[in-house]
Enzyme design. Structure first.
Site, PDB file in Angstrom:
ATOM      1  N   HIS A  38      -9.462   1.244   4.933  1.00 18.47           N
ATOM      2  CA  HIS A  38      -8.183   1.386   5.647  1.00 18.47           C
ATOM      3  C   HIS A  38      -8.388   2.302   6.865  1.00 18.47           C
ATOM      4  CE1 HIS A  38      -4.054   2.474   6.557  1.00 18.47           C
ATOM      5  NE2 HIS A  38      -3.702   1.379   5.904  1.00 18.47           N
TER       6      HIS A  38
ATOM      7  N   GLU B  69      -6.734   4.653   7.978  1.00 13.34           N
ATOM      8  CA  GLU B  69      -6.513   6.080   7.708  1.00 13.34           C
ATOM      9  C   GLU B  69      -7.756   6.712   7.103  1.00 13.34           C
ATOM     10  OE1 GLU B  69      -2.867   5.426   5.611  1.00 13.34           O
ATOM     11  OE2 GLU B  69      -1.939   4.896   7.514  1.00 13.34           O
TER      12      GLU B  69
ATOM     13  N   GLY C 221       3.024  -1.121   4.297  1.00 17.18           N
ATOM     14  CA  GLY C 221       3.038   0.315   3.996  1.00 17.18           C
ATOM     15  C   GLY C 221       4.455   0.772   3.699  1.00 17.18           C
ATOM     16  N   GLY C 222       5.098   1.371   4.689  1.00 19.36           N
ATOM     17  CA  GLY C 222       6.421   1.978   4.518  1.00 19.36           C
ATOM     18  C   GLY C 222       7.438   1.099   3.794  1.00 19.36           C
TER      19      GLY C 222
ATOM     20  N   ASN D  24       0.869  -1.175   0.000  1.00 21.72           N
ATOM     21  CA  ASN D  24       0.000   0.000   0.000  1.00 21.72           C
ATOM     22  C   ASN D  24       0.905   1.224   0.000  1.00 21.72           C
ATOM     23  OD1 ASN D  24      -1.770   2.065   0.504  1.00 21.72           O
ATOM     24  ND2 ASN D  24      -2.381   1.369   2.540  1.00 21.72           N
ATOM     25  N   TRP D  25       0.996   1.866  -1.148  1.00 15.71           N
ATOM     26  CA  TRP D  25       1.927   2.994  -1.282  1.00 15.71           C
ATOM     27  C   TRP D  25       1.387   4.278  -0.650  1.00 15.71           C
ATOM     28  CZ3 TRP D  25       4.027   2.637  -7.047  1.00 15.71           C
ATOM     29  CH2 TRP D  25       4.640   1.383  -7.227  1.00 15.71           C
TER      30      TRP D  25
ATOM     31  N   GLY E 152       2.755   2.314  10.884  1.00 10.66           N
ATOM     32  CA  GLY E 152       3.705   3.416  10.749  1.00 10.66           C
ATOM     33  C   GLY E 152       4.424   3.766  12.036  1.00 10.66           C
TER      34      GLY E 152
HETATM   35  P1  13P Z   1       3.205   0.425   7.723  1.00 13.24           P
HETATM   36  O1  13P Z   1       3.719  -0.861   7.118  1.00 13.24           O
HETATM   37  O2  13P Z   1       3.934   1.633   7.245  1.00 13.24           O
HETATM   38  O3  13P Z   1       3.106   0.325   9.218  1.00 13.24           O
HETATM   39  O4  13P Z   1       1.702   0.610   7.179  1.00 13.24           O
HETATM   40  C1  13P Z   1       0.820  -0.442   7.288  1.00 13.24           C
HETATM   41  C2  13P Z   1      -0.401  -0.115   6.511  1.00 13.24           C
HETATM   42  O5  13P Z   1      -1.167   0.751   6.879  1.00 13.24           O
HETATM   43  C3  13P Z   1      -0.649  -0.857   5.262  1.00 13.24           C
HETATM   44  O6  13P Z   1      -1.916  -0.615   4.774  1.00 13.24           O
END
Ligand code: 13P
Length: 257
Positions: free
Chosen positions: A97, A99, A236-237, A9-10, A175
């Protein structure tokens, strides 16, 4: 048998040029892995979907979007429909998600509408669920998961439910560098799977893949993927660089269950 699924997930990262560079690099890495029995999905921002699709067309890598709207078309400024997402080359779409739940007023109800729209258009929803830190500390993790899973899958038939992917992403691990321990992940995944047995049946629950997401890194991939109910990762990251994401994919492909 559930095929392991690793998705990147960028989020709101990568211009078109950067997205092309990253997907080209990943394509080169994945050619080196012979049929590793693993599904890899890239979820760039909307603006780069078509270009990334062109890069990966002749590879096994698949494409996903990060959100969708539930109508096919209309006067909905700023929204993107499942039909448009498919048109851009996607087979997957991330829905709900944390977020989006936190910052964009996503609710179980809107998640449910999007899941149904994605299924109707032939996209595979990656439906995200997961508790916040305060909810975990208050002992409400399972309650929150039950709300997210039941709410998101309301009126979704067993046949359709069997096609979806669920991502368990504890919000406190996103994150933050604070990964859930393999035991914490397994406990939540097992809870979700048992709930799916109650909502549907053993076959459906057994075919739904449940990914873990939240600070997945090359170093913790193997221990997480070894858990019996962890069927992949939503990254994510660490999905933003060729090196870290391709190592995660390689490590996940080495885990035999
Ligand atoms: P991180 O891997 O940066 O913690 O993010 C996870 C995420 O929200 C993937 O959708």
């Amino acid at each position: 048998m559930r095929k392991t699924i690793i998705a990147g997930n960028w989020k709101m990262y990568k211009t078109i040029v950067e997205a092309i560079e990253l997907s080209n690099g990943l394509k080169r890495e994945f050619y080196k892995l012979d049929n590793q029995g693993i599904e890899v999905v890239l979820c760039p921002p909307f603006t780069a979907l078509s270009e990334v699709n062109e890069v990966i067309t002749e590879s096994e890598i698949k494409l996903g979007a990060q959100d969708c709207y539930w109508k096919d078309e209309g006067a909905f400024t700023g929204e993107v429909s499942c039909k448009m997402i498919k048109d851009a080359g996607c087979q997957f779409v991330i829905i709900g998600h944390s977020e989006r739940r936190q910052f964009f007023a996503e609710t179980n109800d809107t998640v449910n509408k999007k899941v149904k729209a994605a299924l109707a258009s032939g996209l595979t929803p990656i439906m995200c669920v997961g508790e916040m830190l305060a909810e975990r500390e208050a002992g409400k993790t399972f309650q929150v998961l039950e709300g997210h899973v039941r709410g998101g899958l309301r009126d979704v038939s067993a046949e359709d439910a069997a096609k979806i992917v669920i991502a368990y992403e504890p919000v406190w691990a996103i994150g933050t560098g604070k990964t859930a321990t393999p035991d914490q992940a397994q406990e939540a995944h097992k809870y979700i799977r048992d709930l799916l047995v109650k909502m549907y049946n053993k076959d459906v629950a057994g075919s739904i893949r449940i990914q873990y997401g939240g600070s997945v890194k090359p170093e913790n991939t193997i221990d997480l993927m070894k858990q019996p109910d962890v069927d992949g990762a939503l990254v994510g990251g660490a999905s933003l660089q060729v090196e870290s994401f391709s190592v995660i994919v390689k490590k996940a492909s080495e885990v035999v269950k």
